[in-house]
Design an enzyme around this catalytic site. Structure first.
Site, PDB file in Angstrom:
ATOM      1  N   SER A 729       0.790  -1.075  -0.216  1.00 55.64           N
ATOM      2  CA  SER A 729      -0.017   0.025  -0.161  1.00 55.64           C
ATOM      3  C   SER A 729       0.761   1.159   0.076  1.00 55.64           C
ATOM      4  CB  SER A 729      -0.946   0.083   1.267  1.00 55.64           C
ATOM      5  OG  SER A 729      -1.936  -0.892   0.982  1.00 55.64           O
ATOM      6  N   ASN A 859      -5.944  -8.061  -2.516  1.00 58.84           N
ATOM      7  CA  ASN A 859      -5.389  -8.450  -1.485  1.00 58.84           C
ATOM      8  C   ASN A 859      -4.368  -7.414  -0.437  1.00 58.84           C
ATOM      9  OD1 ASN A 859      -6.781 -11.174  -1.078  1.00 58.84           O
ATOM     10  ND2 ASN A 859      -5.282 -11.474  -2.756  1.00 58.84           N
ATOM     11  N   TYR A 860      -3.794  -6.624  -1.194  1.00 60.41           N
ATOM     12  CA  TYR A 860      -2.604  -5.719  -0.661  1.00 60.41           C
ATOM     13  C   TYR A 860      -2.827  -4.299  -0.691  1.00 60.41           C
ATOM     14  CZ  TYR A 860      -0.204 -10.162   0.139  1.00 60.41           C
ATOM     15  OH  TYR A 860       0.144 -11.262   0.454  1.00 60.41           O
ATOM     16  N   LEU A 861      -3.813  -3.766  -1.802  1.00 56.32           N
ATOM     17  CA  LEU A 861      -3.719  -2.255  -1.623  1.00 56.32           C
ATOM     18  C   LEU A 861      -4.858  -1.634  -1.158  1.00 56.32           C
ATOM     19  CD1 LEU A 861      -2.789  -2.135  -5.427  1.00 56.32           C
ATOM     20  CD2 LEU A 861      -1.306  -1.992  -3.376  1.00 56.32           C
TER      21      LEU A 861
END
Length: 901
Positions: A729, A859-861
């Site tokens: 992120s 899933n990550y940002l």
DNA sequence: AAGAGGACTTGGATAGAAAGAG
DNA sequence: CTCTTTCTATCCAAGTCCTCTT
């Protein structure tokens, strides 16, 4: 101190150098890298990527933004610097990497581009795993290389100045990268000497041939070899990698990079679990879990409500679809959806309450089972003769037959496991005794023709079928949680089949038997009707009423009875949204601790306590490279590793200060990277390796529970995976800030995609090159060739027109119309634009052929970064998020445009 | 301290649908 | 409108991490 020193030095150097250099390492393009490297060989490392300049700026920003403070920075900086810089770099570098295409692209790449090489390699073409593997391998290589590049990039870490301020904020990865560059500088300083010597001990890999070596590494190697300082020289080296697939080194290809043979030592033996308690024990009703706090809640509004709104707005937006709408406006919580007015909405529970309770009321209809097997009667051959099989035997034979064109069938392990399980169904004295004598092609062909038939159905027929299915499934698709109607994620029970493990999975090919109602445990609210068992005469294994968990049902995995398969709510549910938000809030909180964490572990690089030293180095790798934690694995799983389970042979120290990583990570995806690290880290790694064999654990005094226990002391709730989220992120936001410059909508979208790509590279999210990739590329090249031919003709005509001569005849022999020189010039310009467009298309395609953007987006940002950016730049959110993402991120839709991660 | 058990997130592949290109 | 190419939605495997036992 030391740290600082380097950091600074590094930074400076890096920067400078880096700037010059392109990012050498990107993963993707090994080739590309080359190019870069050539030009500015030196910097290559990180630098290029780093684009130092940018980095700096970022730093500035960050610094300003956060806290970073000088003092801190100074101290922290060391650590920080590395990290920070990297990120910035990576992007640029990567981009650049795309090398082939981009850089020199046009010509070479075009024609029969590299891509082919990859693809081709995968000769087998197996679809599934094996194929996949190969493909992957291939990809990997390529990918890998790229990655490497990235890393290399990282070195830039120290962007120097910037490093300090902002860097802290920046994810390590970003920073670190500079490593290389750093390294250069560094070793210049001192590192070199010492480190080099050490290395040798390493064992095993077979890199003899360059081929095997990852591009990135090669570069480094070269660089090191030659001019120690810097750069790699030629790009060529890089190329070698590609070669792989095929031929030369078969070994190379294989997913498992390191020695194929696993040293006994390495095989960590897990203990066999004796009994499998196949049945879960049960009732834990009130085991309350305390943990969950609702941290976030930025908003006062209850999540559920918010979500709904969001959804509503989102859905509406999407439906509307007008580009016009800028997100922000749309997002405004306009009305709620009308869609299904159904739920009563009690919205009671808000976010997780402290006691671990996940819901108060829960209603659903259970799960739907796949239809019973319908025998087709097509006979397979055994020793050339048709064989009669019972429906059960035929069902299993069909599972295998259908996989005839996959790579799985080339794997001995798969065949053995299959035969063992099938034999149990055939019975001891069945005619069929040997798999080699079996000919499944009649069944395979029958299956193919069925597929073809289905394809040939008219669209009305297809639609009717779809609706029929929907009608049957409708009731299973929804659950009512605390009065709110929510979508269920996987309400279909998995059908029987052959287990398709990834990589070299010891259980591949085993029969995954059919799941029946009495395998299933249902979880539902008290006092509401228990779903009726859909199969007459059978019943659920158990019915629970546990409101401390979110699953609606589960069964034991037939392949590994100690594990479970759960039925959860869909990603769009508020329960999932809530935990998603908590995840991002935690990662965001890490920002406030990261500086301290980095300076702490930097200090421990040289701790006398070996445990501390290992924790420090492992944390550094997780922070800088976004590695996964690396839990222990059993022998009956594919042999893959994460940070804590890295083997000696997976990390090779290359003198001055470069670490070459090569291992199979999750899903047996290969991770290859070369990174410049701080001297103390480099030395520590050498020390961890000394006296061990290739298959021994690098971090012998560490495991994920120790590591996480330590991380928790540094920040509440901190675990290894939080760094990945943070890193991703943080990088997205940083890249967006750095790259966004206004322009057309399409330009902004492109910027976002570049930022997204950077993140995907950092996280090593790869995909196999599609089968049609090379075809697509060559088609585009043909187009370019045609356009060029046309262009040449226009040029000739233009020259003639200027002299008052008529145009030459066209290919068809017909005379062309007389055009003025102005008109011809215009045509030439238009053609050039077309050519450019296609060339860019090729570049993008090449760059992304092995990079998967979706995983990080899902899933990550932190979606709020994207939403806020869209609002600030008037980009409709639907451009960035598709329908399911909009639903999943409903909770993030109303953030302020000024939101920062 | 080590395991076992359990719950939930993360990931790549793929089939089918939608969107483009010709 | 037909053939591709791209996008989505699914599927289900494979990780992470937590808690409870032993």
């Amino acid at each position: 101190m030391a740290v600082e020193a380097f950091a600074k030095t590094n930074l400076m150097e890096d920067i400078d150098d880096d700037d010059d250099m392109p990012l050498v390492f990107k993963r993707s393009s090994t080739t590309s890298k080359q190019n870069q490297s050539n030009s500015s060989s030196q910097k290559q490392d990180g630098r290029s990527g780093r684009q130092v300049p940018d980095v700096r700026s970022p730093n500035g920003q960050s610094s300003s933004t956060h806290k970073v403070k000088t003092a801190a920075s100074s101290k922290a900086s060391p650590a920080v610097s590395p990290l920070t810089s990297p990120k910035a770099l990576p992007l640029s570098s990567r981009t650049s990497p795309a090398p082939n295409s981009r850089t020199s692209p046009a010509p070479n790449s075009r024609t029969s581009p590299a891509p082919n090489s990859r693809t081709s390699p995968a000769p087998n073409s197996r679809p599934s795993s094996s194929a996949g593997n190969q493909a992957k391998n291939v990809n990997q290589q390529s990918n890998i290389a790229p990655k490497e590049s990235k890393q290399a990039v990282e070195p830039k870490s120290e962007p120097n100045d910037e490093a300090e301020d902002s860097e802290d904020d920046k994810p390590l990865s970003a920073r670190v990268p500079s490593g290389l560059s750093k390294s250069n500088s560094i070793h210049a300083n001192n590192v070199l000497g010492t480190s080099t010597s050490v290395q040798k001990s390493r064992p095993p890999k077979k890199e003899d041939s360059d081929d095997e070596i990852p591009l990135a590494s090669r570069f480094q190697m070269k660089s090191s070899a030659g001019a120690s300082t810097s750069k790699f020289s030629s790009s060529e080296e890089v190329k070698p990698k590609i070669r792989q697939n095929g031929l030369p080194s078969a070994t190379v290809l294989s997913k498992r990079p390191p020695g194929e043979v696993k040293p006994a030592a390495q095989a960590s033996v897990k203990k066999p679990r004796l009994s499998d308690a196949s049945t879960p024990v049960s009732s834990k009703q009130p085991s309350v879990k305390t943990e969950k706090k609702t941290e976030d809640d930025d908003d006062e509004v209850p999540l559920s409500q918010r979500i709904k709104k969001a959804v509503a707005s989102a859905s509406k937006v999407s439906s509307v679809k007008k580009a016009t709408k800028v997100v922000s406006s749309s997002m405004k919580k306009t009305k709620k959806k009308l869609k299904k007015p159904k739920y009563s909405k009690s919205s009671k529970l808000q976010p997780s309450s402290g006691d671990g309770q996940k819901w108060t009321t829960l209603e659903h209809n259970g799960v739907i089972f796949p239809p019973p097997y319908k025998p087709h009667g097509v006979k397979m051959l055994y020793k050339g003769k048709p064989v009669d099989l019972t429906p059960e035997q035929e069902e299993v034979a069909t599972m295998y037959a259908v996989m005839l064109d996959t790579e799985y069938l080339t794997k001995q392990q798969f065949k053995e496991n299959f035969m063992n399980d099938w034999r149990k169904i055939l019975g001891k004295n069945h005619v069929i005794q040997k798999l080699e004598e079996c000919d499944f092609t009649p069944i395979y062909e029958w299956h193919q023709s069925e597929k073809e038939k289905k394809k040939q159905m008219s669209s009305e027929e297809k639609k009717a079928l779809r609706e029929e299915k929907l009608k049957q499934e409708e009731k299973y698709m929804w659950a009512i949680v605390d009065g709110v109607k929510e979508k269920v994620g996987n309400f279909r029970v998995e059908p029987p089949g052959l287990f398709r493990g990834r990589g070299e999975h010891p259980k591949m090919g085993k029969l995954k038997r059919r799941i029946r109602p009495n395998d299933i445990t249902i979880n539902i609210g008290k006092g509401v009707p228990v779903p009726e068992c859909p199969i007459p005469g059978q019943r659920w294994k158990e019915v629970r009423h546990d409101n401390t968990v979110t699953w609606l049902a589960f069964w034991n995995d037939p392949i590994n009875p100690r594990e479970f398969k759960y039925v959860f709510l869909a990603a769009s549910s508020s329960l999932k949204g809530q935990s998603d938000k908590e995840k991002y809030e935690k990662a965001r909180r890490l920002k406030d601790y990261i500086e301290g964490i980095r300076s702490a572990y930097t200090k421990d690089f040289t701790s006398k306590d070996p445990v501390k030293r290992q924790i420090a180095v492992a944390t550094y790798l997780i922070d800088k490279l976004a590695l996964r934690a690396g839990n222990e694995k059993d022998d009956d799983e594919a042999d893959t590793v994460g940070c804590c389970t890295l083997k000696v042979e997976n990390v090779e120290p290359v003198p001055p200060n470069i670490l070459k990583f090569d291992f199979l990570g999750k899903d047996s995806i290969r991770y290859q990277n070369e990174v410049a690290v701080y001297e103390p880290v480099f030395k520590a790694i050498q020390q961890f390796r000394s006296g061990k064999k290739g298959g021994d654990d690098l971090f012998d005094k560490l495991d994920t529970s120790k590591l996480n226990a330590h991380l928790k002391e540094l920040m509440p709730g901190l675990t290894a995976k939080v760094f990945r989220t943070y890193n991703a992120s943080f990088t997205l936001e940083q890249q967006l800030t750095k790259l966004t410059q206004g322009g057309e909508l399409a330009d902004k979208v492109a910027v976002y995609n570049v930022a997204n790509k950077e993140v995907a590279i950092i996280c090593n999210h790869q995909r196999t090159v599609s089968k049609s990739h090379s075809v697509q590329i060559s088609r585009l090249n043909e187009k370019i060739d045609e356009l060029k031919a046309i262009l040449e003709e226009f040029k000739v005509d233009l020259a003639r027109a200027k002299k008052g001569k008529p145009p030459v005849k066209g290919a068809d022999g017909k005379a062309k119309r007389n055009l003025t020189p102005e008109a011809l010039q215009k045509k030439i310009d238009q053609t050039n634009v077309k050519i450019d467009t296609i060339e860019r298309q090729i570049e993008t395609k090449e760059e992304l052929k092995t990079v998967a953007l979706g995983t990080s987006k899902i899933n990550y940002l932190d979606p709020r970064i994207t939403v806020a950016w869209c609002k600030r730049h008037e980009v409709p959110i639907e451009k960035m998020f598709n329908k399911s993402l909009l639903a999943k991120f409903a909770w993030a839709m109303d953030v302020e445009p000024s939101f920062t991660f």
